[in-house]
Design an enzyme around this catalytic site. Structure first.
Site, PDB file in Angstrom:
ATOM      1  N   GLU A 179      53.445  14.635   8.880  1.00 54.78           N
ATOM      2  CA  GLU A 179      54.380  15.252   7.918  1.00 54.78           C
ATOM      3  C   GLU A 179      53.584  15.338   6.526  1.00 54.78           C
ATOM      4  OE1 GLU A 179      58.678  14.188   9.744  1.00 54.78           O
ATOM      5  OE2 GLU A 179      58.047  12.975   7.920  1.00 54.78           O
ATOM      6  N   GLU A 372      58.230  14.596  17.069  1.00 55.58           N
ATOM      7  CA  GLU A 372      59.363  13.803  16.885  1.00 55.58           C
ATOM      8  C   GLU A 372      60.842  14.818  16.846  1.00 55.58           C
ATOM      9  OE1 GLU A 372      59.177  12.116  13.027  1.00 55.58           O
ATOM     10  OE2 GLU A 372      57.192  11.694  12.931  1.00 55.58           O
TER      11      GLU A 372
HETATM   12  P1  P53 Z   1      63.953   7.717   9.523  1.00 55.51           P
HETATM   13  C1  P53 Z   1      62.822  11.537   6.562  1.00 55.51           C
HETATM   14  C2  P53 Z   1      62.621  10.545   5.678  1.00 55.51           C
HETATM   15  C3  P53 Z   1      61.518   9.797   6.094  1.00 55.51           C
HETATM   16  C4  P53 Z   1      60.665  10.029   6.898  1.00 55.51           C
HETATM   17  O1  P53 Z   1      63.052   8.890   9.947  1.00 55.51           O
HETATM   18  C5  P53 Z   1      60.802  11.194   7.606  1.00 55.51           C
HETATM   19  C6  P53 Z   1      62.020  12.062   7.564  1.00 55.51           C
HETATM   20  C7  P53 Z   1      62.659  13.247   8.338  1.00 55.51           C
HETATM   21  O2  P53 Z   1      61.693  14.439   8.140  1.00 55.51           O
HETATM   22  O3  P53 Z   1      60.000  11.616   8.735  1.00 55.51           O
HETATM   23  C8  P53 Z   1      59.727  11.105  10.039  1.00 55.51           C
HETATM   24  O4  P53 Z   1      63.110   6.290   9.897  1.00 55.51           O
HETATM   25  C9  P53 Z   1      58.678  10.317  10.203  1.00 55.51           C
HETATM   26  C10 P53 Z   1      59.059   9.069  10.800  1.00 55.51           C
HETATM   27  C11 P53 Z   1      60.301   8.705  10.616  1.00 55.51           C
HETATM   28  C12 P53 Z   1      61.273   9.713  11.209  1.00 55.51           C
HETATM   29  O5  P53 Z   1      61.217  10.927  10.470  1.00 55.51           O
HETATM   30  O6  P53 Z   1      64.230   7.670   7.886  1.00 55.51           O
HETATM   31  O7  P53 Z   1      57.542  10.939  10.509  1.00 55.51           O
HETATM   32  O8  P53 Z   1      58.061   8.100  10.157  1.00 55.51           O
HETATM   33  O9  P53 Z   1      60.578   7.448  10.917  1.00 55.51           O
HETATM   34  C13 P53 Z   1      62.738   9.253  11.104  1.00 55.51           C
HETATM   35  O10 P53 Z   1      65.311   7.734  10.373  1.00 55.51           O
END
Ligand code: P53
Length: 477
Positions: A179, A372
């Site tokens: 990301e 993801e």
């Molecule tokens: P969580 C939002 C916030 C933080 C990370 O998120 C994020 C996103 C969404 O785009 O990115 C990805 O755990 C990331 C992972 C993360 C997943 O989204 O806040 O690549 O590390 O765990 C899900 O529910």
């Protein structure tokens, strides 16, 4: 059949959200270790609140996470049982180079991932490796200011040299930065950036982004030199912006928001700064220092494929009355009245996945990889740890159908699909354990209590069937 015969079905995790063992095997401290659960998390991950070491007032869930560091064999066996063709994981930079600027790597760390990759191959699982999933050794943060410094490019290059050579023949799919656009939204978590009061944050973020983009091109170059079989991808936190209304102002706002994210991929995939970005940076008084040779590196070493995360679409408007923000996600977006949301306020939009796939394929004409996707939800296990997670099955089935439509009806070239958090792990956004994505339940709570025992949820057998039928049978029965 919609999907190619060698379609890469699997699941995804990140080192700091599952490994634990933060001080084991010579590992150094990293930015991602220092994000606490609770109200201070946002300040820390956005680089506003300084947290360069642990203190007694906070709980840091990444320290031990789900202890995959010690339990990876059991976990990979379960992935094998589901029939995974690929497992996306990330390397913790500070296991390989504990401080980040050493010349010699840490053998314990290298060995750990070598064993892990071999374990994957036992089950015919192809590792898909994220070189950095948000992590940056704290020594690099403290001594160099992390990615704001050009020197990080060289340290990252060393890391790549070492891992591409060591894991030649064991790994062929690589992602350079998880990301990469997260640097704009959570700069400390995403790139180790902490801001001193009064600093021009935009200037710092875009200069750091430039360093990452150059580092990504160098990684691509080395990967291809070391092994022509290597395939390197970029990785975007994706999700198309919709205009709230057909007011052209809203349409324009949505385009601008999309471009803020596409900017990174435009550079990584097309090989140069797009015109709109050059103009916008200029207008905002942001000056990017480029070194000799940067333009050539970016031009000559573009990525082989485009990977992305997709959880939700987003909405843009210029109407101040409508600017009621959705909660729970650091990507600010206003609410879409046509969509339902998860327990954390993330809006659920399967068609948005088809739209996003089409947008990306139209724009880049390169193979795509969804690395993801998933539903973070509260699970209630029975006494055996079994969870009837029909809500998760429904979410995934709807998104898989949309993905199928993009391939079958729109002709999008798709390499694979890995669900996020195939085993329950620590949430990046909130640090909670309670926000679960897995097919495998892990007995641990937000405060770190629990036996860490693994157990299969209902979705485990469902996903196994999806993989066996190569996505033909998505039914829940
Ligand atoms: P969580 C939002 C916030 C933080 C990370 O998120 C994020 C996103 C969404 O785009 O990115 C990805 O755990 C990331 C992972 C993360 C997943 O989204 O806040 O690549 O590390 O765990 C899900 O529910």
């Amino acid at each position: 059949m919609a999907f190619r015969k060698d379609f890469l079905w699997g699941g995804a995790t990140a080192a700091n959200q599952c490994e634990g063992g933060y001080d084991q095997g010579g590992r150094g401290l990293a930015n991602v270790d220092l994000a606490p659960v609770g109200k201070d998390r946002i300040g820390v991950i956005t680089g506003e609140q300084k947290m360069f070491d642990f203190d007694d007032d906070h709980f840091y869930p990444a320290k031990n996470a789900i202890d995959m560091y010690h339990r990876y064999k059991e976990d990979i066996a379960l992935f094998g049982e589901m029939g995974f063709k690929t497992y996306r994981l990330s390397i913790a930079w500070s296991r390989i180079f504990p401080k980040g600027d050493e010349t010699e790597p840490n053998e314990d760390g290298l060995k750990f991932y070598e064993d892990l990759f071999k374990e994957c191959h036992k089950y015919n699982i192809e590792p898909l490796v994220t070189i950095t999933h948000f992590d940056c050794p704290m020594h690099l943060v403290e001594k160099y200011g992390a990615w704001r410094s050009r020197e990080l490019v060289g340290f990252y290059e060393n890391l790549c040299q070492v891992i591409f050579n060591r894991y030649k023949g064991l790994v062929k799919y690589w992602l350079t930065f998880n990301e990469i656009n997260m640097i704009l939204h959570a700069p400390f978590m995403g790139a180790g950036l902490y801001f001193e009061p009064g600093e021009n944050k935009e200037q710092v973020k875009y200069q750091a982004a430039h360093h990452e983009l150059v580092a990504s091109a160098i990684a691509t170059k080395i990967a291809h030199e070391v092994d022509p079989e290597n395939k390197v991808g970029c990785m975007l936190a994706a999700g198309a912006y919709y205009p709230y209304s057909c007011n052209p102002e809203d349409v324009w706002a949505s385009r601008k928001n999309d471009r803020e994210n596409y900017f990174f991929i435009d550079v990584q995939s097309r090989g140069e700064y797009p015109a709109y970005a050059i103009k916008e940076l200029e207008r905002n008084g942001i000056e990017i220092k480029m070194a000799d040779g940067d333009a050539e590196l970016l031009k000559n070493h573009t990525v082989d494929f485009i990977s992305f995360s997709y959880y939700s679409s987003r909405v843009a408007t210029t109407d101040p009355d409508l600017l009621e923000k959705t909660e729970g996600n650091i990507f600010a977006s206003i609410k879409n009245p046509y969509l339902k949301a998860s327990e954390w306020g993330w809006q659920i939009d399967p068609l948005g996945l088809r739209i996003t796939l089409n947008d990306l394929y139209d724009r880049y004409q390169k193979p795509l990889f969804i690395v993801e996707n998933g539903l973070g939800a509260v699970d209630t296990p029975d006494e055996n740890g079994y969870v009837e997670d029909d809500y998760r099955i429904n979410y995934l089935a709807e998104h898989l159908q949309a993905m199928k439509d993009a391939v079958e009806l729109d002709g999008v070239d798709l390499l694979g699909y890995t669900t996020w958090g195939c085993i329950d792990l620590v949430s990046a956004g909130t640090g909670e354990m309670k926000k679960r994505y897995g097919f495998i339940y892990v007995d641990r709570d937000n405060d770190g209590n629990g036996s860490l025992k693994r157990s299969k949820k209902k979705s485990f057998d469902w996903y196994k069937k999806v993989i066996t039928t190569n996505g033909e049978d998505l039914s829940n029965d």
